[in-house]
Design an enzyme around this catalytic site. Structure first.
Site, short mmCIF file in Angstrom:
data_model
loop_
_atom_site.label_atom_id
_atom_site.label_comp_id
_atom_site.label_asym_id
_atom_site.label_seq_id
_atom_site.Cartn_x
_atom_site.Cartn_y
_atom_site.Cartn_z
N LYS A 165 0.84 -1.20 0.00
CA LYS A 165 0.00 0.00 0.00
C LYS A 165 0.88 1.25 0.00
CE LYS A 165 -3.41 -2.87 0.42
NZ LYS A 165 -4.26 -3.21 -0.72
N ASP A 194 -0.42 -0.75 -4.51
CA ASP A 194 -1.85 -0.42 -4.46
C ASP A 194 -2.02 0.97 -3.85
OD1 ASP A 194 -4.57 -0.39 -4.41
OD2 ASP A 194 -4.80 -2.17 -3.14
N GLU A 218 -1.90 -0.24 -8.83
CA GLU A 218 -3.34 -0.49 -8.71
C GLU A 218 -4.09 0.77 -8.28
OE1 GLU A 218 -4.21 -4.08 -6.63
OE2 GLU A 218 -6.08 -3.29 -5.83
N ASP A 241 -9.52 -1.37 -9.48
CA ASP A 241 -10.21 -2.05 -8.38
C ASP A 241 -11.47 -1.27 -7.99
OD1 ASP A 241 -10.93 -3.35 -6.04
OD2 ASP A 241 -9.00 -3.15 -5.03
N LYS A 265 -13.99 -8.73 -7.52
CA LYS A 265 -14.46 -8.94 -6.15
C LYS A 265 -15.97 -9.14 -6.17
CE LYS A 265 -10.70 -6.30 -4.06
NZ LYS A 265 -10.28 -5.10 -3.30
MG MG Z 1 -6.98 -2.58 -4.15
#
Ligand code: MG
Length: 371
Positions: A165, A194, A218, A241, A265
């Site tokens: 992250k 991400d 991402e 995402d 997801k």
């Molecule tokens: Mg993500």
């Protein structure tokens, strides 16, 4: 076969330790999960779970699932749970939008279809074996040194794919994080940086054109428009995402060349049925995908691992398992678990996970008759 009863359970699932998304913008301490059991007149029961990642991550929240099911349940009683596209059309007509509400119902119907047909979900979804799926670590943001130490710790547990992250307010620190982590990555390991929407487009372009790392990045910015703008101006492969909610979003991203991969997801897009459509589209256009759920116990994780395992290896990067972040396990010993960096879906018929309802206490709602 007809649905005769829908039972709804709620469980607060504390995280083992508070989790900070990129830039520390969002902090989570527990997840509000909804478990759904659908009973049929054939004596088969199916289970589903809906667990948004807290209330602040997406336009989805735990209590909303229970409210939405109250609206939908009267229209589902009496329907055949094996007719999944029909079940989804009924839900979309009776409650437009609110995809996260529909995911646990759709999941329970898939579980019933699998049990009725004697096949595990990975096979119903087109797979030829209970493939071992790579599990990725989730590296909370911090200084470059802290993040590299977390990756080394994850590598010692067998993880070879990492989601790091990044995305703070300090551009120089983000460049340093990306350069240092990419250079320190163990041989053969992969990392995705991400950003969780944290960068403005100009920041994304500056950071990614200042680093020599060519790893996946991402969701650099908030919207699909912004991410598409960035994608044409950097050389890193882009994964999308949080801005992807519908099939149309995926079609639009492909038409605009906004990404080389997506996170699939089920809870974000409305369930396994819609996630499967998106997965198949992704395979047809050559995307590489991470397939996992927004959150949840090993039940929701296992549903996503079935979908991942049925995806061609060339199009499947890795899957994250939420249940490793929890301090409770409502389905002990069941489902797909991390074994040295890989997870294998059960080969029992259906989902292969059946909770003991006593784990949840009394049902918070039971729906039995048509309104
Ligand atoms: Mg993500």
């Amino acid at each position: 076969m007809k649905i005769i009863r829908i039972m709804v359970y709620q469980l607060d699932m504390p995280l083992s330790e508070p989790y900070y998304l990129s830039g520390g913008r969002l902090k989570f301490e527990k997840l509000d999960s909804t478990f759904v059991r659908i009973d049929t007149d054939a004596g088969i029961s199916g289970w589903g779970e809906g667990c948004p990642w807290g209330h602040t991550y997406l336009p989805a929240h735990g209590p909303g699932i229970r409210a939405g099911i109250e609206t939908l349940a009267p229209f589902l009683i009496g329907e055949d749970p094996r007719s999944l596209n029909h079940i989804n059309r009924v839900m979309d007509v009776q409650l437009p939008g609110h995809p996260y509400v529909k995911s646990p119902i759709d999941m329970a119907c898939w579980d019933i279809l699998g049990q009725a047909s004697g096949m595990p979900l990975w096979q119903l979804m087109g797979g030829h074996e209970a493939a071992a799926v790579l599990v990725n670590s989730s590296i909370s943001t911090g200084s470059p040194e802290e993040m590299i130490a977390r990756i080394e710790k994850a590598a010692a547990k067998g993880y070879t794919v990492h989601s790091a992250k990044v995305g703070g307010t300090d551009i120089g620190l983000d460049i340093a994080r990306i350069d240092a982590i990419s250079a320190a990555l163990p041989e053969g390991h992969k990392v995705t940086f991400d950003v969780n929407r944290a960068w403005q487009p100009a920041v994304a372009i500056e950071v990614l054109n200042s680093t020599s790392a060519r790893d996946w990045v991402e969701q650099p910015c908030e919207t699909l428009d912004q991410c598409a703008h960035v994608a044409t101006r950097v050389s890193n492969p882009i994964m999308l995402d949080e801005c992807m909610h519908t099939f149309s979003d995926h079609l639009e991203a492909w038409k605009r060349g906004a990404c080389e991969g997506v996170k699939v997801k089920p809870n974000r897009v409305g369930g396994l049925t819609k996630a499967l459509q998106i997965r198949d589209f992704g395979v047809s256009v050559g995307w590489q995908m991470h397939i996992e759920d927004l959150g949840g116990s090993a039940l929701a994780d296992t549903a996503a691992i079935h979908l991942a395992a049925s995806t061609p290896e060339a199009n499947r990067l890795a899957s994250w398992l939420c249940h490793y972040h929890l301090s409770v396990d409502p389905v002990p010993g069941q489902g797909a678990r991390n074994d040295q960096g890989v997870a294998v879906p059960p080969s029992l018929s259906g989902l292969g996970v059946a909770p003991d309802p006593d784990q949840f206490g009394p049902a918070v709602a039971t729906y039995e008759t048509r309104a």
